[in-house]
Design a protein around this motif. Structure first.
Motif, PDB file in Angstrom:
ATOM      1  N   ALA A 107      28.350  12.759  43.925  1.00  0.00           N
ATOM      2  CA  ALA A 107      27.239  12.530  44.632  1.00  0.00           C
ATOM      3  C   ALA A 107      27.502  11.106  45.601  1.00  0.00           C
ATOM      4  N   LYS A 108      26.725  10.868  46.656  1.00  0.00           N
ATOM      5  CA  LYS A 108      27.198   9.788  47.461  1.00  0.00           C
ATOM      6  C   LYS A 108      25.870   9.418  47.997  1.00  0.00           C
ATOM      7  N   TYR A 109      25.612   8.223  48.118  1.00  0.00           N
ATOM      8  CA  TYR A 109      24.408   7.707  48.794  1.00  0.00           C
ATOM      9  C   TYR A 109      24.780   6.355  49.864  1.00  0.00           C
ATOM     10  N   LYS A 110      24.241   6.561  50.975  1.00  0.00           N
ATOM     11  CA  LYS A 110      24.594   5.484  51.899  1.00  0.00           C
ATOM     12  C   LYS A 110      23.322   4.378  51.922  1.00  0.00           C
ATOM     13  N   LEU A 111      23.991   3.167  51.485  1.00  0.00           N
ATOM     14  CA  LEU A 111      23.018   2.136  51.719  1.00  0.00           C
ATOM     15  C   LEU A 111      22.242   1.776  53.012  1.00  0.00           C
ATOM     16  N   PRO A 112      20.897   1.378  53.319  1.00  0.00           N
ATOM     17  CA  PRO A 112      20.425   1.095  54.494  1.00  0.00           C
ATOM     18  C   PRO A 112      20.668   0.061  55.090  1.00  0.00           C
ATOM     19  N   LEU A 113      22.000   0.056  55.519  1.00  0.00           N
ATOM     20  CA  LEU A 113      22.537  -1.226  56.232  1.00  0.00           C
ATOM     21  C   LEU A 113      22.725  -1.203  57.905  1.00  0.00           C
ATOM     22  N   GLU A 114      22.183  -2.037  58.675  1.00  0.00           N
ATOM     23  CA  GLU A 114      22.467  -1.789  60.024  1.00  0.00           C
ATOM     24  C   GLU A 114      23.809  -2.384  60.571  1.00  0.00           C
ATOM     25  N   GLY A 115      24.233  -1.982  61.644  1.00  0.00           N
ATOM     26  CA  GLY A 115      25.581  -2.640  62.284  1.00  0.00           C
ATOM     27  C   GLY A 115      26.600  -1.886  62.191  1.00  0.00           C
ATOM     28  N   LYS A 116      27.888  -2.389  62.515  1.00  0.00           N
ATOM     29  CA  LYS A 116      29.212  -1.779  62.474  1.00  0.00           C
ATOM     30  C   LYS A 116      29.632  -1.646  61.095  1.00  0.00           C
ATOM     31  N   PHE A 117      29.018  -2.195  59.897  1.00  0.00           N
ATOM     32  CA  PHE A 117      29.480  -2.342  58.794  1.00  0.00           C
ATOM     33  C   PHE A 117      28.517  -1.514  57.974  1.00  0.00           C
ATOM     34  N   SER A 118      28.962  -0.430  57.164  1.00  0.00           N
ATOM     35  CA  SER A 118      28.063   0.202  56.323  1.00  0.00           C
ATOM     36  C   SER A 118      28.776   0.637  54.768  1.00  0.00           C
ATOM     37  N   MET A 119      27.841   0.696  53.883  1.00  0.00           N
ATOM     38  CA  MET A 119      28.398   0.643  52.476  1.00  0.00           C
ATOM     39  C   MET A 119      27.775   1.859  52.023  1.00  0.00           C
ATOM     40  N   GLY A 120      28.405   2.511  50.620  1.00  0.00           N
ATOM     41  CA  GLY A 120      27.851   3.451  50.071  1.00  0.00           C
ATOM     42  C   GLY A 120      28.354   3.529  48.606  1.00  0.00           C
ATOM     43  N   LEU A 121      27.502   4.138  47.809  1.00  0.00           N
ATOM     44  CA  LEU A 121      27.805   4.199  46.430  1.00  0.00           C
ATOM     45  C   LEU A 121      28.187   5.822  45.991  1.00  0.00           C
ATOM     46  N   LEU A 122      28.893   5.829  45.055  1.00  0.00           N
ATOM     47  CA  LEU A 122      29.374   7.193  44.623  1.00  0.00           C
ATOM     48  C   LEU A 122      29.661   7.538  43.127  1.00  0.00           C
ATOM     49  N   ALA A 123      29.318   8.566  42.673  1.00  0.00           N
ATOM     50  CA  ALA A 123      29.270   9.005  41.352  1.00  0.00           C
ATOM     51  C   ALA A 123      29.514  10.369  41.009  1.00  0.00           C
ATOM     52  N   GLY A 124      30.119  10.725  39.952  1.00  0.00           N
ATOM     53  CA  GLY A 124      30.556  11.866  39.732  1.00  0.00           C
ATOM     54  C   GLY A 124      31.302  12.473  38.329  1.00  0.00           C
ATOM     55  N   PRO A 145      37.693  16.032  30.561  1.00  0.00           N
ATOM     56  CA  PRO A 145      36.250  15.567  31.208  1.00  0.00           C
ATOM     57  C   PRO A 145      36.325  13.932  31.479  1.00  0.00           C
ATOM     58  N   ALA A 146      35.586  13.715  32.478  1.00  0.00           N
ATOM     59  CA  ALA A 146      35.719  11.991  33.130  1.00  0.00           C
ATOM     60  C   ALA A 146      34.549  11.878  33.622  1.00  0.00           C
ATOM     61  N   TYR A 147      33.986  10.509  33.570  1.00  0.00           N
ATOM     62  CA  TYR A 147      32.993   9.989  34.319  1.00  0.00           C
ATOM     63  C   TYR A 147      33.347   9.211  35.582  1.00  0.00           C
ATOM     64  N   VAL A 148      33.005   9.246  36.830  1.00  0.00           N
ATOM     65  CA  VAL A 148      33.684   8.474  37.936  1.00  0.00           C
ATOM     66  C   VAL A 148      32.488   7.841  38.685  1.00  0.00           C
ATOM     67  N   GLY A 149      32.862   6.581  39.142  1.00  0.00           N
ATOM     68  CA  GLY A 149      32.027   5.819  39.901  1.00  0.00           C
ATOM     69  C   GLY A 149      32.573   5.020  40.673  1.00  0.00           C
ATOM     70  N   GLY A 150      31.879   4.523  41.764  1.00  0.00           N
ATOM     71  CA  GLY A 150      32.717   3.612  42.909  1.00  0.00           C
ATOM     72  C   GLY A 150      31.881   3.330  44.000  1.00  0.00           C
ATOM     73  N   VAL A 151      32.612   2.622  44.883  1.00  0.00           N
ATOM     74  CA  VAL A 151      31.976   2.086  46.136  1.00  0.00           C
ATOM     75  C   VAL A 151      32.590   2.678  47.471  1.00  0.00           C
ATOM     76  N   ILE A 152      31.961   2.919  48.750  1.00  0.00           N
ATOM     77  CA  ILE A 152      32.413   3.016  49.951  1.00  0.00           C
ATOM     78  C   ILE A 152      32.163   2.142  50.929  1.00  0.00           C
ATOM     79  N   MET A 153      33.116   1.811  51.842  1.00  0.00           N
ATOM     80  CA  MET A 153      32.841   0.970  52.920  1.00  0.00           C
ATOM     81  C   MET A 153      33.362   1.497  54.192  1.00  0.00           C
ATOM     82  N   THR A 154      32.699   1.316  55.238  1.00  0.00           N
ATOM     83  CA  THR A 154      33.209   2.046  56.604  1.00  0.00           C
ATOM     84  C   THR A 154      33.028   0.680  57.528  1.00  0.00           C
ATOM     85  N   TYR A 155      33.893   0.491  58.523  1.00  0.00           N
ATOM     86  CA  TYR A 155      33.661  -0.497  59.483  1.00  0.00           C
ATOM     87  C   TYR A 155      34.156  -0.199  60.923  1.00  0.00           C
TER      88      TYR A 155
END
Length: 265
Positions: A107-124, A145-155
């Motif tokens: 699952a991936k959620y994009k945080l409501p940020l405006e501008g050239k930089f964006s950030m998201g959260l992920l889990a699996g 079996p494993a739990y996974v989590g993390g962050v994503i950033m795009t510029y």
């Protein structure tokens, strides 16, 4: 409902089972903060392929796998990815191998940020489905079996130049007989349109696997090169070639990838 069908031939040297799967990417081996639009499905059959004649030992030195040059080790993987835009900025998905021996949820959620930089959260969550004998006390970490989590950033530096970055941590439910417990992955892709509608991409993928005994820890750094050709209205052709450049207690591989993305309304 809009359906996007992707036929891909891709290879990533880091363990698929140890990362969040089932989620969309915009370049090669790194996730993007952008999510599949609400009510849209991405379907991606994929095949990965690589060759290895060497491994990295526990000192990080390259060692031959075989005593003669007429032998080689080959890796291949065939599976499917399904990603769905559940709502605005929220994407869910699964990845399955062709024999359905395991399943990877993401699952991936994009945080409501405006501008050239964006950030998201992920889990699996990655787990075993069948078609193998599975002993919890003697499991292989790639299929534990494993739990996974993390962050994503795009510029987005400009319309032609952008970078994606993701960092992921996974924790296995069972400690294997060899002592493997957890690990992390760091991925980045940089893309630049040197030609009109042709995106040239370079990426780095790093993974580190943790064991109870430090000498058994493993890591792998991979250089991933490729390009995306977007000249057709409903097709995108992606070609990539990953090369392992540094490592410890891992195979040293060279691979290639070919992806054809077909978009249907």
């Amino acid at each position: 409902m809009k359906i996007i069908i992707t036929l891909s031939l891709l290879f990533a040297t880091s363990s698929i089972f140890a990362q969040v799967s089932g989620l969309s990417a915009s370049k090669l081996g790194t996730l993007t903060t952008a999510t599949v639009p609400e009510g849209t499905i991405e379907f991606e059959p994929f095949f990965s392929y690589a060759l290895s004649n060497y491994s990295f030992d526990n000192n990080g030195n390259r060692q031959p796998l075989f005593s003669t040059s007429d032998s080689t080790m080959k890796f291949s993987f065939l599976g499917f990815r399904f990603s769905y835009g559940l709502m605005k900025n929220l994407e869910i998905g699964i990845t399955l191998p062709i024999d359905v021996s395991e399943v990877n949820f993401g699952a991936k959620y994009k945080l409501p940020l405006e501008g050239k930089f964006s950030m998201g959260l992920l889990a699996g969550y990655n787990t075993i489905m069948g078609n193998r004998i599975y002993v919890c006390r003697n499991a292989v970490h790639k299929v534990t079996p494993a739990y996974v989590g993390g962050v994503i950033m795009t510029y987005d530096f400009s319309d032609k130049f952008s970078i994606d970055f993701d960092a992921q941590y996974h924790k296995h439910k069972k400690t294997t007989l060899s002592g493997h417990t957890n690990g992390f992955h760091i991925n980045s892709d940089i893309g630049y349109y040197l030609m009109e509608k042709v995106n040239f991409i370079v990426g780095l993928n790093y993974n580190y696997q943790v064991y109870n005994v430090n000498i058994d820890d493993s890591y792998l750094l991979t250089l991933n090169t490729g390009l995306a050709i977007e000249r057709a209205e409903h097709f995108i052709l992606v070609i990539n070639a990953p090369f392992d450049i540094l490592g410890k207690n891992e195979y040293k591989t060279n691979g290639f990838g070919l992806a054809l993305t077909i978009m249907l309304d």
